[in-house]
Design a protein around this motif. Structure first.
Motif, PDB file in Angstrom:
ATOM      1  N   ALA A  79       0.973  -1.416  -0.293  1.00  9.87           N
ATOM      2  CA  ALA A  79       0.455  -0.312  -0.002  1.00  9.87           C
ATOM      3  C   ALA A  79       0.663   1.195   0.102  1.00  9.87           C
ATOM      4  CB  ALA A  79      -1.074   0.335   1.002  1.00  9.87           C
ATOM      5  N   THR A  80       1.635   1.695  -0.728  1.00 10.19           N
ATOM      6  CA  THR A  80       2.373   2.998  -1.214  1.00 10.19           C
ATOM      7  C   THR A  80       1.786   4.361  -0.885  1.00 10.19           C
ATOM      8  OG1 THR A  80       3.038   1.878  -3.184  1.00 10.19           O
ATOM      9  CG2 THR A  80       3.429   3.820  -3.087  1.00 10.19           C
ATOM     10  N   LYS A  81       2.362   5.236   0.274  1.00  4.32           N
ATOM     11  CA  LYS A  81       2.240   6.085   0.996  1.00  4.32           C
ATOM     12  C   LYS A  81       2.346   6.937   0.377  1.00  4.32           C
ATOM     13  CE  LYS A  81      -0.030   3.866   3.858  1.00  4.32           C
ATOM     14  NZ  LYS A  81      -1.004   3.760   3.906  1.00  4.32           N
TER      15      LYS A  81
ATOM     16  N   ARG B 100       6.587   4.133  -6.737  1.00  4.04           N
ATOM     17  CA  ARG B 100       6.472   4.909  -5.298  1.00  4.04           C
ATOM     18  C   ARG B 100       7.618   6.212  -5.374  1.00  4.04           C
ATOM     19  NH1 ARG B 100       8.200  -1.085  -3.602  1.00  4.04           N
ATOM     20  NH2 ARG B 100       7.026  -1.486  -4.759  1.00  4.04           N
TER      21      ARG B 100
ATOM     22  N   ILE C  49      -2.671   2.161  -4.404  1.00  3.12           N
ATOM     23  CA  ILE C  49      -2.968   1.958  -2.579  1.00  3.12           C
ATOM     24  C   ILE C  49      -4.831   2.522  -2.947  1.00  3.12           C
ATOM     25  CG2 ILE C  49      -2.794   4.531  -2.419  1.00  3.12           C
ATOM     26  CD1 ILE C  49      -1.989   3.600   0.371  1.00  3.12           C
TER      27      ILE C  49
ATOM     28  N   GLN D 146      -1.405  11.461  -2.197  1.00  2.00           N
ATOM     29  CA  GLN D 146      -1.276  10.028  -3.489  1.00  2.00           C
ATOM     30  C   GLN D 146      -2.063  10.500  -4.320  1.00  2.00           C
ATOM     31  OE1 GLN D 146      -1.895   9.156   0.238  1.00  2.00           O
ATOM     32  NE2 GLN D 146      -1.050   6.878   0.058  1.00  2.00           N
TER      33      GLN D 146
END
Length: 210
Positions: A12-14, A185, A153, A68
């Motif tokens: 889950a790319t923050k 990312r 995400i 995001q």
């Protein structure tokens, strides 16, 4: 052709770096969602893809200012039918018969059963049922993104009714369910980028009955 490496790679790319995802990869991610199985094949949802930077800025506060939203390449919105409209279901079965070169009315018995079952539910339960189909498509999109090494995400953390108004979804008989920013990312600034993936063990999750 196992999908396991893709699922191990993704997280889950923050933080995203704003780099654009090529259109062919975006198309593949959307195609995976389109090909997802759904109850009775109805696909009771639509997908909206937002790239307009001004619109993403308007969406950001509705998603509690998560970065995001504006730093992603494409913001994918999954919106379910707000209820099971008979005209929509008839349209699907007409299309189904045409695509398979079946005589008109071939699927009437099955169609009428599906319509009776789904429209007998309360409006709230109809939307819940349609929403569950969204998550199948979401899973396919997430997996395809991972296979293409595109970060993503899934987000439920947004004000649904405000997004619906902004995108005029209500006028189309739709309600937003989940949004999916995709991009790349920003590993140096993403605290989750190098963390070990944590999932329950097979022993804790899976039961075999022989």
């Amino acid at each position: 052709m196992s999908i396991i490496p893709a699922l191990q790679w993704r997280y889950a790319t923050k933080k995203m770096n704003g780099e654009k995802v090529s259109q062919d990869k975006v198309n593949s991610i959307l195609e995976a969602a389109r090909l997802a199985p759904t109850s009775s094949g109805l696909q009771p949802f639509e997908i909206i893809v937002v790239t307009n930077s001004v619109l993403k800025e308007k969406i950001k506060p509705l998603a509690f200012n998560q970065s995001q939203i504006t730093d992603c390449s494409h913001l994918i919105v999954f919106a379910a039918w707000s209820y099971y409209d008979i005209n929509r279901m008839n349209h699907y079965f007409d299309f189904y018969e045409k695509e398979r070169d079946l005589p008109k009315g071939f699927s009437d018995n099955y169609k009428n059963g599906v319509i009776k079952q789904l429209t007998s539910l309360s409006l709230e339960r109809q939307f819940e049922h349609a929403s569950r189909q969204v998550y199948i498509a979401l899973g396919m999109a997430l997996t395809e993104a991972g296979a293409l090494e595109v970060d993503s995400i899934p987000m439920e953390g947004f004000i649904n009714h405000e997004l619906d108004k902004l995108l005029t979804l209500e006028e189309k008989g739709l309600k937003s369910v989940v949004i999916l920013p995709i991009g790349y990312r920003d590993a140096e600034n993403d605290w989750q980028a190098e963390l070990k993936k944590v999932r329950k063990t097979n022993r804790d999750m899976i039961t075999f009955i022989e």
